[in-house]
Write a protein that holds these residues in place. Structure first.
Motif, PDB file in Angstrom:
ATOM      1  N   ALA A  39      13.301  -1.436  -3.492  1.00  0.00           N
ATOM      2  CA  ALA A  39      12.038  -2.146  -3.289  1.00  0.00           C
ATOM      3  C   ALA A  39      11.072  -1.293  -2.476  1.00  0.00           C
ATOM      4  O   ALA A  39       9.874  -1.228  -2.791  1.00  0.00           O
ATOM      5  CB  ALA A  39      12.290  -3.477  -2.593  1.00  0.00           C
ATOM      6  N   LEU A  40      11.564  -0.618  -1.431  1.00  0.00           N
ATOM      7  CA  LEU A  40      10.689   0.238  -0.633  1.00  0.00           C
ATOM      8  C   LEU A  40      10.171   1.427  -1.437  1.00  0.00           C
ATOM      9  O   LEU A  40       9.001   1.803  -1.324  1.00  0.00           O
ATOM     10  CB  LEU A  40      11.418   0.724   0.623  1.00  0.00           C
ATOM     11  N   VAL A  41      11.018   2.016  -2.276  1.00  0.00           N
ATOM     12  CA  VAL A  41      10.570   3.119  -3.138  1.00  0.00           C
ATOM     13  C   VAL A  41       9.483   2.615  -4.082  1.00  0.00           C
ATOM     14  O   VAL A  41       8.445   3.263  -4.262  1.00  0.00           O
ATOM     15  CB  VAL A  41      11.758   3.723  -3.922  1.00  0.00           C
ATOM     16  N   PHE A  42       9.678   1.451  -4.690  1.00  0.00           N
ATOM     17  CA  PHE A  42       8.682   0.875  -5.588  1.00  0.00           C
ATOM     18  C   PHE A  42       7.373   0.610  -4.862  1.00  0.00           C
ATOM     19  O   PHE A  42       6.284   0.901  -5.363  1.00  0.00           O
ATOM     20  CB  PHE A  42       9.224  -0.425  -6.191  1.00  0.00           C
ATOM     21  N   ILE A  43       7.470   0.078  -3.658  1.00  0.00           N
ATOM     22  CA  ILE A  43       6.268  -0.241  -2.876  1.00  0.00           C
ATOM     23  C   ILE A  43       5.481   1.023  -2.552  1.00  0.00           C
ATOM     24  O   ILE A  43       4.266   1.092  -2.748  1.00  0.00           O
ATOM     25  CB  ILE A  43       6.647  -1.002  -1.595  1.00  0.00           C
ATOM     26  N   PHE A  44       6.163   2.056  -2.073  1.00  0.00           N
ATOM     27  CA  PHE A  44       5.447   3.248  -1.635  1.00  0.00           C
ATOM     28  C   PHE A  44       5.041   4.174  -2.787  1.00  0.00           C
ATOM     29  O   PHE A  44       4.270   5.099  -2.591  1.00  0.00           O
ATOM     30  CB  PHE A  44       6.250   3.990  -0.574  1.00  0.00           C
TER      31      PHE A  44
END
Length: 86
Positions: A39-44
């Protein structure tokens, strides 16, 4: 008078001791950790600016900030409802 010690008592005493990494890394926790990293990779990866309508006002903000805010709100709601289940 000394208390009787059985094998089950010794096992319980060991379970109450310091936790090992193997005890803390359950399959569920590993799965949740991997999903959080994804999720963090997708967000950033989504860094462009976007317009978001919040009921009446329309704001322009980076998409990653909107996604991160939504994820944090979801995590807080999930933690609240899980706490109420216990």
């Amino acid at each position: 008078m000394s208390p009787k010690t059985t094998t089950s008592d010794r096992g319980r005493a060991r379970a109450r001791g310091p936790r090992q990494w193997g005890d803390m890394l359950t399959p569920g926790r590993v799965t949740v950790g991997l999903l959080a990293v994804l999720a963090l990779v997708f967000i950033f990866e989504n860094t462009r600016t976007t317009r978001i309508r919040l009921l009446i006002p329309e704001v322009t903000m980076p998409l990653w900030l909107a996604l991160l805010g939504t994820a944090l709100i979801g995590a807080v709601c999930g933690a609240y409802f899980m706490k109420r289940r216990w």
